[in-house]
Design a protein around this motif. Structure first.
Motif, mmCIF file in Angstrom:
data_model
loop_
_atom_site.group_PDB
_atom_site.id
_atom_site.type_symbol
_atom_site.label_atom_id
_atom_site.label_comp_id
_atom_site.label_asym_id
_atom_site.label_seq_id
_atom_site.Cartn_x
_atom_site.Cartn_y
_atom_site.Cartn_z
ATOM 1 N N ALA A 116 0.813 -1.223 0.000
ATOM 2 C CA ALA A 116 0.000 0.000 0.000
ATOM 3 C C ALA A 116 0.848 1.275 0.000
ATOM 4 O O ALA A 116 0.339 2.348 -0.347
ATOM 5 N N PHE A 117 2.111 1.158 0.370
ATOM 6 C CA PHE A 117 2.937 2.355 0.591
ATOM 7 C C PHE A 117 2.936 3.329 -0.594
ATOM 8 O O PHE A 117 2.706 4.526 -0.417
ATOM 9 N N PRO A 118 3.181 2.865 -1.839
ATOM 10 C CA PRO A 118 3.198 3.834 -2.946
ATOM 11 C C PRO A 118 1.847 4.473 -3.234
ATOM 12 O O PRO A 118 1.777 5.557 -3.817
ATOM 13 N N LEU A 119 0.763 3.812 -2.808
ATOM 14 C CA LEU A 119 -0.579 4.352 -3.054
ATOM 15 C C LEU A 119 -0.971 5.405 -2.021
ATOM 16 O O LEU A 119 -1.928 6.151 -2.235
ATOM 17 N N ARG A 120 -0.234 5.451 -0.906
ATOM 18 C CA ARG A 120 -0.546 6.422 0.142
ATOM 19 C C ARG A 120 0.218 7.721 -0.028
ATOM 20 O O ARG A 120 0.140 8.612 0.824
ATOM 21 N N SER A 121 0.917 7.841 -1.136
ATOM 22 C CA SER A 121 1.640 9.082 -1.425
ATOM 23 C C SER A 121 0.647 10.238 -1.587
ATOM 24 O O SER A 121 -0.428 10.076 -2.188
ATOM 25 N N PRO A 122 0.984 11.417 -1.064
ATOM 26 C CA PRO A 122 0.088 12.580 -1.230
ATOM 27 C C PRO A 122 -0.201 12.905 -2.685
ATOM 28 O O PRO A 122 -1.246 13.474 -3.010
ATOM 29 N N ALA A 123 0.722 12.518 -3.577
ATOM 30 C CA ALA A 123 0.523 12.820 -5.001
ATOM 31 C C ALA A 123 -0.616 12.009 -5.604
ATOM 32 O O ALA A 123 -1.195 12.394 -6.618
ATOM 33 N N ARG A 124 -0.974 10.876 -4.989
ATOM 34 C CA ARG A 124 -1.992 10.013 -5.572
ATOM 35 C C ARG A 124 -3.382 10.268 -4.984
ATOM 36 O O ARG A 124 -4.385 10.118 -5.658
ATOM 37 N N ARG A 125 -3.455 10.574 -3.719
ATOM 38 C CA ARG A 125 -4.728 10.923 -3.078
ATOM 39 C C ARG A 125 -5.813 9.864 -3.283
ATOM 40 O O ARG A 125 -6.954 10.150 -3.637
ATOM 41 N N LEU A 126 -5.431 8.612 -3.112
ATOM 42 C CA LEU A 126 -6.405 7.529 -3.243
ATOM 43 C C LEU A 126 -7.106 7.284 -1.911
ATOM 44 O O LEU A 126 -6.502 7.398 -0.841
ATOM 45 N N GLY A 127 -8.371 6.910 -1.983
ATOM 46 C CA GLY A 127 -9.122 6.607 -0.778
ATOM 47 C C GLY A 127 -8.757 5.249 -0.214
ATOM 48 O O GLY A 127 -8.185 4.397 -0.899
ATOM 49 N N ALA A 128 -9.113 5.016 1.042
ATOM 50 C CA ALA A 128 -8.762 3.777 1.715
ATOM 51 C C ALA A 128 -9.373 2.561 1.012
ATOM 52 O O ALA A 128 -8.731 1.501 0.914
ATOM 53 N N GLU A 129 -10.596 2.683 0.509
ATOM 54 C CA GLU A 129 -11.244 1.557 -0.161
ATOM 55 C C GLU A 129 -10.528 1.195 -1.459
ATOM 56 O O GLU A 129 -10.335 0.013 -1.770
ATOM 57 N N GLU A 130 -10.133 2.212 -2.231
ATOM 58 C CA GLU A 130 -9.419 1.964 -3.492
ATOM 59 C C GLU A 130 -8.045 1.358 -3.215
ATOM 60 O O GLU A 130 -7.604 0.448 -3.925
ATOM 61 N N ILE A 131 -7.362 1.844 -2.193
ATOM 62 C CA ILE A 131 -6.057 1.280 -1.827
ATOM 63 C C ILE A 131 -6.217 -0.194 -1.445
ATOM 64 O O ILE A 131 -5.458 -1.053 -1.907
ATOM 65 N N ASP A 132 -7.221 -0.482 -0.619
ATOM 66 C CA ASP A 132 -7.447 -1.854 -0.180
ATOM 67 C C ASP A 132 -7.773 -2.756 -1.368
ATOM 68 O O ASP A 132 -7.280 -3.890 -1.459
ATOM 69 N N ARG A 133 -8.588 -2.272 -2.285
ATOM 70 C CA ARG A 133 -8.955 -3.068 -3.462
ATOM 71 C C ARG A 133 -7.735 -3.395 -4.306
ATOM 72 O O ARG A 133 -7.524 -4.541 -4.715
ATOM 73 N N ARG A 134 -6.908 -2.382 -4.545
ATOM 74 C CA ARG A 134 -5.725 -2.590 -5.374
ATOM 75 C C ARG A 134 -4.718 -3.526 -4.703
ATOM 76 O O ARG A 134 -4.139 -4.392 -5.357
ATOM 77 N N VAL A 135 -4.510 -3.330 -3.419
ATOM 78 C CA VAL A 135 -3.545 -4.167 -2.696
ATOM 79 C C VAL A 135 -3.966 -5.628 -2.750
ATOM 80 O O VAL A 135 -3.158 -6.519 -3.038
ATOM 81 N N ARG A 136 -5.242 -5.899 -2.486
ATOM 82 C CA ARG A 136 -5.700 -7.289 -2.466
ATOM 83 C C ARG A 136 -5.717 -7.888 -3.874
ATOM 84 O O ARG A 136 -5.438 -9.086 -4.052
ATOM 85 N N GLU A 137 -6.032 -7.073 -4.865
ATOM 86 C CA GLU A 137 -6.019 -7.553 -6.247
ATOM 87 C C GLU A 137 -4.596 -7.954 -6.660
ATOM 88 O O GLU A 137 -4.382 -9.024 -7.238
ATOM 89 N N VAL A 138 -3.623 -7.102 -6.356
ATOM 90 C CA VAL A 138 -2.237 -7.391 -6.721
ATOM 91 C C VAL A 138 -1.686 -8.543 -5.892
ATOM 92 O O VAL A 138 -0.937 -9.385 -6.400
ATOM 93 N N ALA A 139 -2.065 -8.610 -4.618
ATOM 94 C CA ALA A 139 -1.614 -9.715 -3.768
ATOM 95 C C ALA A 139 -2.072 -11.056 -4.336
ATOM 96 O O ALA A 139 -1.320 -12.041 -4.329
ATOM 97 N N ARG A 140 -3.305 -11.108 -4.845
ATOM 98 C CA ARG A 140 -3.777 -12.337 -5.488
ATOM 99 C C ARG A 140 -2.990 -12.618 -6.763
ATOM 100 O O ARG A 140 -2.657 -13.760 -7.057
ATOM 101 N N MET A 141 -2.690 -11.562 -7.500
ATOM 102 C CA MET A 141 -1.993 -11.706 -8.770
ATOM 103 C C MET A 141 -0.594 -12.299 -8.585
ATOM 104 O O MET A 141 -0.159 -13.158 -9.359
ATOM 105 N N VAL A 142 0.101 -11.836 -7.550
ATOM 106 C CA VAL A 142 1.455 -12.340 -7.293
ATOM 107 C C VAL A 142 1.451 -13.479 -6.275
ATOM 108 O O VAL A 142 2.485 -13.938 -5.823
ATOM 109 N N ARG A 143 0.241 -13.925 -5.906
ATOM 110 C CA ARG A 143 0.043 -15.097 -5.054
ATOM 111 C C ARG A 143 0.731 -14.946 -3.696
ATOM 112 O O ARG A 143 1.463 -15.816 -3.244
#
Length: 335
Positions: free
Chosen positions: A97-124
């Motif tokens: 999640a670290f790169p998604l929490r950068s002030p430059a990205r301004r992503l919400g907690a739900e979007e960060i969680d979705r992306r993290v879990r999606e990528v975690a599944r992808m890389v198993r």
């Protein structure tokens, strides 16, 4: 994703020329591998694209925009290094999640969680999300490092020998994983390595680097079957290509100016013959194949052979050339 174009890039460090007039286009959605030995300029090329180094000359464009004056943060690239470079005090989840929490990205907690879990599944690695990164195996840590780049969704992924510190079995597994992920995401990826197996199994195109110059670029098959010169021919193939005098073996019809024959396994026909022109020196048994070490008039050759071929060290065999490669006095390919 975006096309990346390098035009006439040059970079020196003191008296050392690291990159020399390099021009290269990595097309949108393409997996390009730069292959070469240590000191060929592979890592420097990645660092120039990422903005970690400034070129002495030339132009770099990402997605059609000249990024020469842009900082690394503004270039929209993700870099995966040879070492994992994880934050040891953070969990796997927080590392991703670290790169998604950068002030430059301004992503919400739900979007960060979705992306993290999606990528975690992808890389198993989804079953390790709550683990500290220090409590992972080497393969798991490298999966997290790759996943941390994937969550970014940049214009291009830059990967600097990310599998070289893993054992052979993990390298083989992650080669397949990385290619699968790249195809799933249709991502643009520039990968550097000195390992010809990685290049052959993953790349859409391979670029051969030597002393900072891009010697040849093409599909793995093109680079293997139609090398531009001796240097390129020697980069691919297992066992390595045999370099022979033009009059050593029968079957050759060398063009004018040819001084060296390049003979791979498929260029050598073997026949068992008590009065052959070659002698089996020794045999490496590799299970599904054998490496034959052969001696011909003081010259040593290595080729693959059927493990069921009934020969042993000291046996005489006949070798005949079949459509080998020819090279001139400067190592240039002659057709």
């Amino acid at each position: 994703m975006a096309e990346v174009v390098l035009h006439g890039i040059g970079k020196t460090f003191g008296d050392t020329v690291a990159v020399d007039d390099l021009s290269l286009t990595v097309r949108d959605g393409e997996f390009v591998v730069l292959l070469g030995p240590t000191g060929a300029g592979k890592t420097t090329t990645l660092r120039l694209i990422a903005g970690l180094e400034r070129p002495d000359c030339g132009r770099i464009a990402i997605g059609g925009r000249d990024v020469g004056a842009h900082s690394p943060a503004d270039r929209d690239v993700a870099f995966v290094f040879q070492q994992y470079s994880l934050y040891p005090h953070l969990s796997v989840y927080d590392n991703l999640a670290f790169p998604l929490r950068s002030p430059a990205r301004r992503l919400g907690a739900e979007e960060i969680d979705r992306r993290v879990r999606e990528v975690a599944r992808m890389v198993r690695i989804e079953h390790k999300l709550q683990n500290r990164s220090t409590r992972l195996s080497g393969g798991e840590m490298q999966r997290v490092a790759i996943g941390r780049a994937l969550v970014r969704r940049p214009a291009i992924y830059l990967m600097d020998e990310p599998l070289s510190s893993l054992d052979a079995k993990l390298r083989a597994e992650l080669r397949l994983e990385l290619k699968r992920i790249q195809k799933e995401l249709s991502s643009t990826l520039l990968y550097v390595t000195h390992d010809q197996v990685e290049a052959m199994t993953m790349a859409d195109r391979i670029g051969i680097l030597s002393e900072g110059k891009l010697v040849q670029i093409g599909t793995p098959r093109e680079i293997y079957a139609d090398p531009a010169n001796l240097h390129v021919a020697a980069r691919l193939g297992q066992p390595h290509i045999n370099l022979l005098p033009i009059d050593l073996l029968p079957g050759a019809t060398p063009p004018s100016g040819a001084l060296t024959i390049g003979a791979r396994t498929e260029h050598l026909e073997i026949a068992t013959n008590a009065r052959g022109n070659a002698e089996v020196d020794w045999i490496e048994h590799l299970g599904d194949q054998n490496h034959l070490h052969i001696r011909v008039k003081g010259h040593k050759l290595v080729t693959l052979a059927d493990p069921h071929l009934s020969i042993k060290p000291g046996d005489q065999i006949s070798l005949t050339l079949r459509q080998p490669l020819y090279f001139g006095s400067e190592g240039e390919r002659l057709r």
